[in-house]
Design an enzyme around this catalytic site. Sequence first.
Site, PDB file in Angstrom:
ATOM      1  N   GLY A  12       5.990  -9.658 -11.338  1.00 32.30           N
ATOM      2  CA  GLY A  12       4.873  -9.677 -10.397  1.00 32.30           C
ATOM      3  C   GLY A  12       4.976 -10.687  -9.276  1.00 32.30           C
ATOM      4  N   ASN A  14       6.144 -10.147  -6.329  1.00 36.57           N
ATOM      5  CA  ASN A  14       5.697  -9.476  -5.095  1.00 36.57           C
ATOM      6  C   ASN A  14       4.171  -9.348  -5.085  1.00 36.57           C
ATOM      7  OD1 ASN A  14       7.963  -8.391  -3.221  1.00 36.57           O
ATOM      8  ND2 ASN A  14       8.760  -8.128  -5.271  1.00 36.57           N
ATOM      9  N   ARG A  66       5.892  13.979 -20.302  1.00 37.34           N
ATOM     10  CA  ARG A  66       6.080  13.541 -18.913  1.00 37.34           C
ATOM     11  C   ARG A  66       4.940  13.997 -18.006  1.00 37.34           C
ATOM     12  NH1 ARG A  66       9.314   9.914 -16.043  1.00 37.34           N
ATOM     13  NH2 ARG A  66       7.447   9.415 -14.812  1.00 37.34           N
ATOM     14  N   ASN A 108       6.597   1.045  -0.964  1.00 37.68           N
ATOM     15  CA  ASN A 108       7.469   0.457  -1.988  1.00 37.68           C
ATOM     16  C   ASN A 108       8.340  -0.616  -1.355  1.00 37.68           C
ATOM     17  OD1 ASN A 108       8.882   0.332  -4.574  1.00 37.68           O
ATOM     18  ND2 ASN A 108      10.597   1.322  -3.505  1.00 37.68           N
ATOM     19  N   HIS A 110      12.041  -2.230  -1.671  1.00 39.27           N
ATOM     20  CA  HIS A 110      13.349  -2.042  -2.298  1.00 39.27           C
ATOM     21  C   HIS A 110      14.206  -3.241  -1.916  1.00 39.27           C
ATOM     22  CE1 HIS A 110      16.729  -0.025  -4.124  1.00 39.27           C
ATOM     23  NE2 HIS A 110      17.441  -0.326  -3.046  1.00 39.27           N
ATOM     24  N   ASP A 151      13.660   6.335  -2.769  1.00 45.34           N
ATOM     25  CA  ASP A 151      13.951   5.376  -1.683  1.00 45.34           C
ATOM     26  C   ASP A 151      14.283   6.100  -0.378  1.00 45.34           C
ATOM     27  OD1 ASP A 151      15.820   3.440  -4.113  1.00 45.34           O
ATOM     28  OD2 ASP A 151      13.689   3.349  -3.597  1.00 45.34           O
ATOM     29  N   GLN A 179      13.422 -14.836   0.615  1.00 43.16           N
ATOM     30  CA  GLN A 179      13.621 -14.808   2.079  1.00 43.16           C
ATOM     31  C   GLN A 179      13.205 -13.479   2.703  1.00 43.16           C
ATOM     32  OE1 GLN A 179      17.578 -16.057   3.223  1.00 43.16           O
ATOM     33  NE2 GLN A 179      17.481 -17.943   2.021  1.00 43.16           N
ATOM     34  N   GLU A 181      11.636 -10.145   0.532  1.00 43.32           N
ATOM     35  CA  GLU A 181      10.588  -9.339  -0.109  1.00 43.32           C
ATOM     36  C   GLU A 181       9.200  -9.943   0.050  1.00 43.32           C
ATOM     37  OE1 GLU A 181      11.512  -8.092  -4.120  1.00 43.32           O
ATOM     38  OE2 GLU A 181      13.632  -8.307  -3.707  1.00 43.32           O
TER      39      GLU A 181
HETATM   40  C1  GRF Z   1      12.387  -7.388  -7.420  1.00 35.53           C
HETATM   41  O1  GRF Z   1      13.788  -7.505  -7.218  1.00 35.53           O
HETATM   42  C2  GRF Z   1      11.867  -6.224  -6.616  1.00 35.53           C
HETATM   43  O2  GRF Z   1      12.546  -6.024  -5.406  1.00 35.53           O
HETATM   44  C3  GRF Z   1      12.163  -5.083  -7.499  1.00 35.53           C
HETATM   45  O3  GRF Z   1      11.745  -5.565  -8.787  1.00 35.53           O
HETATM   46  C4  GRF Z   1      12.087  -6.956  -8.861  1.00 35.53           C
HETATM   47  C5  GRF Z   1      10.982  -7.744  -9.507  1.00 35.53           C
HETATM   48  O4  GRF Z   1       9.852  -7.691  -8.678  1.00 35.53           O
HETATM   49  N1  GRF Z   1      11.468  -3.895  -7.055  1.00 35.53           N
HETATM   50  P1  GRF Z   1       8.480  -8.477  -9.120  1.00 35.53           P
HETATM   51  O5  GRF Z   1       8.831  -9.929  -9.318  1.00 35.53           O
HETATM   52  O6  GRF Z   1       7.990  -7.844 -10.398  1.00 35.53           O
HETATM   53  O7  GRF Z   1       7.545  -8.273  -7.960  1.00 35.53           O
END
Ligand code: GRF
Length: 208
Positions: A12, A14, A66, A108, A110, A151, A179, A181
Site C-alpha cells: 500500500g 502507492n 471466477r 493503474n 505500472h 497494461d 522517484q 510511482e
Molecule cells: C509496486 O511496485 C507497484 O508498482 C506495483 O505493486 C508494487 C507494490 O505497490 N503495482 P504498493 O506498495 O502495494 O502500492
Amino acid sequence: MLKIVVLVSGGGTNLQAILDAIDDGKITDTRVEAVISNNSGAYALERAAKRGIPTETVTRKAISDRDAYDRALLAAVQRYSPDLVVLAGCLVVIPEIMVDAFPNRIINIHPALIPAFCGTGYYGLKVHEGVLARGVKVTGATVHFVDKGTDTGPIILQKAVAVQEGDTPEILQRRVMEQAEWEIMPRAIDLIARGKVTVADGLAHIRE
Ligand code: GRF
C-alpha cells in the site's frame, strides 16, 4: 468532489502516497471512499483503517468461481459509487464487466515505461528483473487508463528513472516507487479531479 475507490493487494505505499497527497493539498477535491483488496493480509488495509476509511476484502479463497468473484468484486466497488477506480499495487486481473461499468474511469500504476516490460507476467519484482536482465539504462513508471487488455489502456503520465550499476530488483523497485510511482499516481488523480484529462482516439490528453 472526486470520489475514488482504491484497489490494493500488498504493502500500500502507492495508497499511502495518495492519502498523503490529499492531506498536503497536492490532490484537490478528492475523497477515498473505500479501499478494497483481494488479500486480507494486505498492509494497505491497515493504512486505510488507520485513517478511518472503509475497507473490504474480496478473496478467491471465499469465492472460487471466477465469474462469481468478478461480480462480487464489481459489486463491492459499486457500493461506493466512485467516480474513479484506482489500482494501486493491485494484482487482480480487472474483469471486463468492471471495465464496461467504468469506461476510462479506472487507472493503474505500472512500474515500467509502457510499452516496455508490461503485459502478462510483468508485475511487481518481475518487471525490474526483466529490466536488469535486458540491461536497459532507463526505466520508470506509467499511470494509464485500464481497458480490456493488460497494461494496454491510454497512457496518462510517465516518469523515467535511471538504472544504476549494481542495482538489484529490490533496489530498483524501491527507486522506481520513490522517484516515479509515488509522484505520478497522485498527480494523475489530481489532474482527473480538476477535469484536465480527456481521452480521444485511444489516447489520453492533458490540458493544464
Ligand atoms: C509496486 O511496485 C507497484 O508498482 C506495483 O505493486 C508494487 C507494490 O505497490 N503495482 P504498493 O506498495 O502495494 O502500492
